[in-house]
Design a protein around this motif. Structure first.
Motif, PDB file in Angstrom:
ATOM      1  N   LEU A  90       0.830  -1.213   0.000  1.00 30.74           N
ATOM      2  CA  LEU A  90       0.000   0.000   0.000  1.00 30.74           C
ATOM      3  C   LEU A  90       0.856   1.252   0.000  1.00 30.74           C
ATOM      4  O   LEU A  90       2.031   1.235   0.391  1.00 30.74           O
ATOM      5  CB  LEU A  90      -0.898   0.019   1.238  1.00 30.74           C
ATOM      6  N   TYR A  91       0.243   2.358  -0.428  1.00 32.89           N
ATOM      7  CA  TYR A  91       0.914   3.652  -0.315  1.00 32.89           C
ATOM      8  C   TYR A  91       1.072   4.000   1.163  1.00 32.89           C
ATOM      9  O   TYR A  91       0.296   3.555   2.015  1.00 32.89           O
ATOM     10  CB  TYR A  91       0.096   4.745  -1.014  1.00 32.89           C
ATOM     11  N   SER A  92       2.061   4.815   1.454  1.00 30.12           N
ATOM     12  CA  SER A  92       2.398   5.127   2.842  1.00 30.12           C
ATOM     13  C   SER A  92       1.233   5.739   3.607  1.00 30.12           C
ATOM     14  O   SER A  92       1.024   5.425   4.785  1.00 30.12           O
ATOM     15  CB  SER A  92       3.608   6.073   2.882  1.00 30.12           C
ATOM     16  N   ASP A  93       0.459   6.617   2.963  1.00 30.31           N
ATOM     17  CA  ASP A  93      -0.654   7.246   3.689  1.00 30.31           C
ATOM     18  C   ASP A  93      -1.744   6.233   4.024  1.00 30.31           C
ATOM     19  O   ASP A  93      -2.373   6.309   5.084  1.00 30.31           O
ATOM     20  CB  ASP A  93      -1.230   8.428   2.898  1.00 30.31           C
ATOM     21  N   ASP A  94      -1.963   5.259   3.137  1.00 27.98           N
ATOM     22  CA  ASP A  94      -2.944   4.210   3.425  1.00 27.98           C
ATOM     23  C   ASP A  94      -2.446   3.288   4.539  1.00 27.98           C
ATOM     24  O   ASP A  94      -3.238   2.834   5.383  1.00 27.98           O
ATOM     25  CB  ASP A  94      -3.229   3.390   2.163  1.00 27.98           C
ATOM     26  N   GLN A  95      -1.155   2.995   4.553  1.00 32.79           N
ATOM     27  CA  GLN A  95      -0.583   2.193   5.634  1.00 32.79           C
ATOM     28  C   GLN A  95      -0.852   2.838   6.991  1.00 32.79           C
ATOM     29  O   GLN A  95      -1.303   2.190   7.938  1.00 32.79           O
ATOM     30  CB  GLN A  95       0.933   2.043   5.436  1.00 32.79           C
ATOM     31  N   VAL A  96      -0.587   4.128   7.055  1.00 36.97           N
ATOM     32  CA  VAL A  96      -0.754   4.857   8.312  1.00 36.97           C
ATOM     33  C   VAL A  96      -2.228   4.918   8.714  1.00 36.97           C
ATOM     34  O   VAL A  96      -2.573   4.702   9.885  1.00 36.97           O
ATOM     35  CB  VAL A  96      -0.176   6.285   8.187  1.00 36.97           C
ATOM     36  N   ASP A  97      -3.112   5.185   7.759  1.00 38.09           N
ATOM     37  CA  ASP A  97      -4.541   5.286   8.062  1.00 38.09           C
ATOM     38  C   ASP A  97      -5.069   3.996   8.674  1.00 38.09           C
ATOM     39  O   ASP A  97      -5.871   4.024   9.618  1.00 38.09           O
ATOM     40  CB  ASP A  97      -5.329   5.608   6.788  1.00 38.09           C
ATOM     41  N   ILE A  98      -4.630   2.866   8.146  1.00 39.97           N
ATOM     42  CA  ILE A  98      -5.123   1.577   8.645  1.00 39.97           C
ATOM     43  C   ILE A  98      -4.508   1.239   9.997  1.00 39.97           C
ATOM     44  O   ILE A  98      -5.214   0.892  10.951  1.00 39.97           O
ATOM     45  CB  ILE A  98      -4.828   0.469   7.615  1.00 39.97           C
ATOM     46  N   LEU A  99      -3.199   1.338  10.096  1.00 37.80           N
ATOM     47  CA  LEU A  99      -2.526   0.956  11.346  1.00 37.80           C
ATOM     48  C   LEU A  99      -2.921   1.859  12.506  1.00 37.80           C
ATOM     49  O   LEU A  99      -2.964   1.417  13.662  1.00 37.80           O
ATOM     50  CB  LEU A  99      -1.012   0.970  11.152  1.00 37.80           C
ATOM     51  N   ALA A 100      -3.225   3.119  12.221  1.00 38.93           N
ATOM     52  CA  ALA A 100      -3.620   4.047  13.286  1.00 38.93           C
ATOM     53  C   ALA A 100      -4.942   3.649  13.919  1.00 38.93           C
ATOM     54  O   ALA A 100      -5.220   4.020  15.067  1.00 38.93           O
ATOM     55  CB  ALA A 100      -3.712   5.468  12.735  1.00 38.93           C
ATOM     56  N   GLU A 118       9.744  -0.013   5.294  1.00 37.67           N
ATOM     57  CA  GLU A 118       8.330   0.357   5.320  1.00 37.67           C
ATOM     58  C   GLU A 118       7.876   0.632   6.751  1.00 37.67           C
ATOM     59  O   GLU A 118       7.170   1.604   7.026  1.00 37.67           O
ATOM     60  CB  GLU A 118       7.479  -0.765   4.708  1.00 37.67           C
ATOM     61  N   ALA A 119       8.276  -0.238   7.666  1.00 36.34           N
ATOM     62  CA  ALA A 119       7.877  -0.090   9.073  1.00 36.34           C
ATOM     63  C   ALA A 119       8.437   1.193   9.673  1.00 36.34           C
ATOM     64  O   ALA A 119       7.737   1.920  10.397  1.00 36.34           O
ATOM     65  CB  ALA A 119       8.343  -1.302   9.873  1.00 36.34           C
ATOM     66  N   GLU A 120       9.695   1.469   9.369  1.00 34.04           N
ATOM     67  CA  GLU A 120      10.315   2.690   9.900  1.00 34.04           C
ATOM     68  C   GLU A 120       9.597   3.924   9.384  1.00 34.04           C
ATOM     69  O   GLU A 120       9.360   4.892  10.122  1.00 34.04           O
ATOM     70  CB  GLU A 120      11.794   2.719   9.492  1.00 34.04           C
ATOM     71  N   ASN A 121       9.218   3.897   8.109  1.00 37.60           N
ATOM     72  CA  ASN A 121       8.513   5.025   7.507  1.00 37.60           C
ATOM     73  C   ASN A 121       7.148   5.226   8.164  1.00 37.60           C
ATOM     74  O   ASN A 121       6.742   6.355   8.466  1.00 37.60           O
ATOM     75  CB  ASN A 121       8.347   4.775   6.009  1.00 37.60           C
ATOM     76  N   VAL A 122       6.434   4.132   8.410  1.00 34.13           N
ATOM     77  CA  VAL A 122       5.111   4.221   9.048  1.00 34.13           C
ATOM     78  C   VAL A 122       5.232   4.783  10.454  1.00 34.13           C
ATOM     79  O   VAL A 122       4.439   5.635  10.873  1.00 34.13           O
ATOM     80  CB  VAL A 122       4.430   2.838   9.076  1.00 34.13           C
ATOM     81  N   ARG A 123       6.217   4.311  11.212  1.00 31.26           N
ATOM     82  CA  ARG A 123       6.392   4.796  12.583  1.00 31.26           C
ATOM     83  C   ARG A 123       6.655   6.303  12.603  1.00 31.26           C
ATOM     84  O   ARG A 123       6.259   6.998  13.543  1.00 31.26           O
ATOM     85  CB  ARG A 123       7.540   4.050  13.251  1.00 31.26           C
ATOM     86  N   ARG A 124       7.310   6.794  11.584  1.00 29.57           N
ATOM     87  CA  ARG A 124       7.580   8.240  11.508  1.00 29.57           C
ATOM     88  C   ARG A 124       6.306   9.004  11.145  1.00 29.57           C
ATOM     89  O   ARG A 124       5.988  10.030  11.752  1.00 29.57           O
ATOM     90  CB  ARG A 124       8.668   8.491  10.459  1.00 29.57           C
TER      91      ARG A 124
END
Length: 451
Positions: A90-100, A118-124
């Motif tokens: 997924l795109y980074s913004d979609d990753q964040v939206d779901i995991l949040a 990918e994980a490091e980017n999401v955590r940021r």
């Protein structure tokens, strides 16, 4: 109808047969709306089976198309390894939206299984407010140092074509020692000589925004400038990501939809009919139960003037019109104030300014509506005094309704209460009570001319 039924049968048959290859081919051919329709008709078990059967790429495509709450549920119900492999696509913004939206323990377990980068980017990214530039930006963009040549850049793009195939490639972002230097249109890159340095063709002084920029700031920016996206940079000019116009519009639309649900008394966020019945019932009842009390208060005004209403029974025909028309006028003012608040065009402390602007509109509209209903009452009963009673009541109630409708969202915002949620019920109660009170009071004063 037959087409949809056939689609459901085909998909369910492939799910039952666990035919992954055929599922891939069918999903590739489906339109977005058809896929979303089918997914919403599946049972929870069939939805989970479909997600597990699809390749991570196809599952990610599906999650991008269905509503976010369903995407969250799909990831929540998947095995950790499966969820991680899907999120990697997924795109980074979609990753964040779901995991949040996930429980922190579940989210962390999935992050541990994702690709490290990918994980490091999401955590940021997950640290940013979801309705800020940082929360909306994507980190899938093309950035190159300004001392590279056109030839070097084009060669790199060709060598990494497969990696970049899902990127939104319309601009290249140029940096100077990792600091944002400007924007380069793809057209200028392709039409320049191979030995030309990017620094000589880059568009300098390009617009950028900080990660703290609000959704309102972004909406204003894209309303003013017809750009594909805007770079997001920090205080040291480091390029952090890009907010795309399409993502901003999706976020704006999502917020508008949630506000619409709240104005209709559906509390707790998005509602879909695929959600549990008890949850949907609870969200609706939270305001409907309050509205019972508010309507009882409004009805008590009629009860107090029961004798007047019995004497002039024709008023019963016009009381609903007075309350409904005033309510409609007030809700128009509420909608304008909610919109201006969301865009940052008005501040909660500007009550006097908004009140005066709405009073002017209310006087004009109230007069016109009052005359129209007064004429209708005269034609209905042949009594000019009845026309004056109902016309005057509607005219005054309209002025009050738009005045309250325009200012109550600002007042509620100032009191840290959600204006979208509370404005409608409060406005409805006040306009009903006042409309009934005015009409029945005027009728009591003019009783000798009405009977």
């Amino acid at each position: 109808m037959e087409k949809e039924a056939t689609l459901l049968e085909d998909l369910l048959g492939l799910i039952k047969d666990k035919n992954e290859a055929a599922l891939h081919d069918l999903i590739e051919r489906l339109k977005t709306e058809d896929l979303v329709y089918a997914y919403n008709r599946f049972s929870k078990d069939d939805q989970a089976s479909l997600i597990n059967l699809l390749s991570p790429e196809d599952a990610a495509t599906l999650l991008e198309r269905i509503p976010q709450n369903q995407a969250v549920e799909a990831i929540e119900n998947a095995e950790v390894e499966t969820a991680a492999s899907i999120l990697n696509e997924l795109y980074s913004d979609d990753q964040v939206d779901i995991l949040a939206e996930l429980d922190s323990t579940d989210a962390e377990a999935i992050l541990d299984e994702m690709l490290p980068a990918e994980a490091e980017n999401v955590r940021r990214l997950i640290q940013y407010d979801p309705e800020s530039a940082g929360g909306l930006m994507v980190t899938e963009y093309l950035a190159f140092e300004s001392d590279m040549t056109v030839g070097q850049t084009v060669k790199h793009l060709q060598e990494k074509a497969e990696e970049y195939e899902d990127y939104h490639v319309q601009y290249i972002y140029v940096t100077n020692n990792n600091r944002f230097a400007g924007v380069l249109q793809m057209r200028d890159l392709l039409l320049s000589r191979p030995n030309t340095k990017l620094s000589s063709i880059v568009i300098r002084n390009a617009f950028s925004m900080p990660p703290e920029a609000s959704l309102e700031d972004l909406i204003s920016f894209f309303d003013k400038y017809d750009f594909f996206g805007v770079p997001i940079v920090d205080g040291e000019d480091q390029l952090l990501g890009i907010v795309l116009r399409k993502d901003l519009r999706e976020a704006e639309s999502e917020r508008s939809n949630l506000e619409l649900l709240e104005t209709q008394g559906i509390v707790g966020g998005e509602e879909l009919r695929s959600m549990p019945v008890l949850l949907r019932s609870k969200r609706r009842l939270s305001w409907l139960s309050v509205n019972i009390l508010l309507n009882i208060i409004a009805a008590s005004v009629i009860a107090f003037y029961q004798d007047t209403l019995e004497e002039v029974i024709a008023l019963a025909v016009f009381l609903p019109v007075i309350s409904d028309m005033s309510g409609c006028s007030g809700n128009q003012a509420v909608a304008v104030s909610l919109r201006e608040l969301s865009l940052g065009l008005v501040k909660p402390y500007e009550l006097a300014r908004v009140l005066w602007q709405e009073v002017k509109v209310g006087l004009i509209n109230g007069t016109v509506l009052g005359i129209l209903i007064g004429i209708a009452a005269y034609i209905y009963m042949g009594n000019a005094y009845l026309g004056l009673v109902v016309g005057g009541a509607l005219a005054i109630n309209t002025v009050v309704a738009v005045s309250i409708g325009g200012t109550i969202p600002l007042f509620l915002k100032k009191m840290n209460t959600d204006p979208a949620l509370a404005s409608g019920p409060i406005l409805t109660t006040i306009t009903d009570m006042l409309g009934f009170f005015l009409a029945l009071t005027f009728a009591g004063a003019a009783m000798n001319y009405l009977v």
